[in-house]
Design a protein around this motif. Structure first.
Motif, PDB file in Angstrom:
ATOM      1  N   ALA A 126       0.831  -1.203   0.000  1.00  0.00           N
ATOM      2  CA  ALA A 126       0.000   0.000   0.000  1.00  0.00           C
ATOM      3  C   ALA A 126       0.864   1.251   0.000  1.00  0.00           C
ATOM      4  N   THR A 178      -6.709   3.284  -0.641  1.00  0.00           N
ATOM      5  CA  THR A 178      -5.926   3.246   0.595  1.00  0.00           C
ATOM      6  C   THR A 178      -5.759   4.648   1.164  1.00  0.00           C
ATOM      7  N   ASN A 214      -9.062   5.703   2.591  1.00  0.00           N
ATOM      8  CA  ASN A 214      -9.277   5.011   3.865  1.00  0.00           C
ATOM      9  C   ASN A 214      -8.532   5.723   4.983  1.00  0.00           C
ATOM     10  N   GLU A 270      -5.260   1.214   7.316  1.00  0.00           N
ATOM     11  CA  GLU A 270      -5.872   1.733   6.092  1.00  0.00           C
ATOM     12  C   GLU A 270      -6.067   0.684   5.004  1.00  0.00           C
ATOM     13  N   HIS A 271      -5.162  -0.254   4.906  1.00  0.00           N
ATOM     14  CA  HIS A 271      -5.228  -1.249   3.832  1.00  0.00           C
ATOM     15  C   HIS A 271      -5.996  -2.497   4.236  1.00  0.00           C
TER      16      HIS A 271
END
Length: 187
Positions: free
Chosen positions: A17, A83, A86, A113-114
């Motif tokens: 990410a 990502t 997020n 986040e990922h």
């Protein structure tokens, strides 16, 4: 398969990410992304970047010719955007709603986040937008949450707590917390 066993089956690892986000950021900032630029941005070696690019390329997320620029594929751009989005939503939720200090919120958001799926992120975004809105219910919620005192720090009270059950206060599991909350913030 049990959920904890599926952790490594996620579409992206944490490192992947960050590499995708680095490429996207470099493309935006400089118009191109090269191995050395990515290494500098992430504080890693060029050989590490090359190795990760092979992995990302095998997944169809980037294209890269030796000594050339790195390009995100459509799938790579989509995952980099998702990502980053997020992280922004989670950071906003942690700071604006939960009132976590910005540095802590950003770090926590970066770590997860990922991992959060799109369905949950849509709901995080909806909840964050609603609670931050001018809706009278949201305003009442913000006021109530700001003044809410978690009071199940003893076994008798924890049986009546909507979160803690079986005489075990969940707040006791956090070091230094001692089961006490003040205006929604840990002492």
């Amino acid at each position: 398969m049990e959920i904890w066993k599926r952790f490594n089956d996620k579409e992206l690892t944490h490192s992947m990410a960050h590499y995708l986000q680095a490429v996207a950021g470099l493309k935006q900032d400089k118009g191109h992304a090269r191995v050395g630029d990515i290494a500098d941005r992430l504080g890693v070696s060029k050989s590490g970047v090359t190795s990760m690019l092979r992995s990302l390329s095998s997944r169809g997320l980037v294209t890269h010719e030796p000594y050339g620029c790195v390009e995100l594929t459509e799938a790579g751009r989509r995952l980099a955007r998702r990502t980053e989005s997020n992280r922004q939503v989670l950071t906003m939720f942690f700071t604006s709603i939960l009132r976590v200090p910005k540095e802590v919120a950003y770090e926590d958001a970066c770590m997860i986040e990922h991992l959060v799926g799109p369905e949950s992120m849509i709901q995080f975004l909806r909840l964050t937008a609603f609670i931050g809105s001018d809706d009278p219910t949201a305003e009442r919620f913000r006021t109530a949450f700001r003044h809410y005192q978690h009071r199940c720090a003893n076994k008798a009270a924890s049986r009546e707590c909507p979160v803690c059950k079986e005489g075990h206060c969940l707040a006791d599991t956090f070091p230094g917390l001692g089961g006490k909350f003040e205006e929604g913030m840990v002492e």
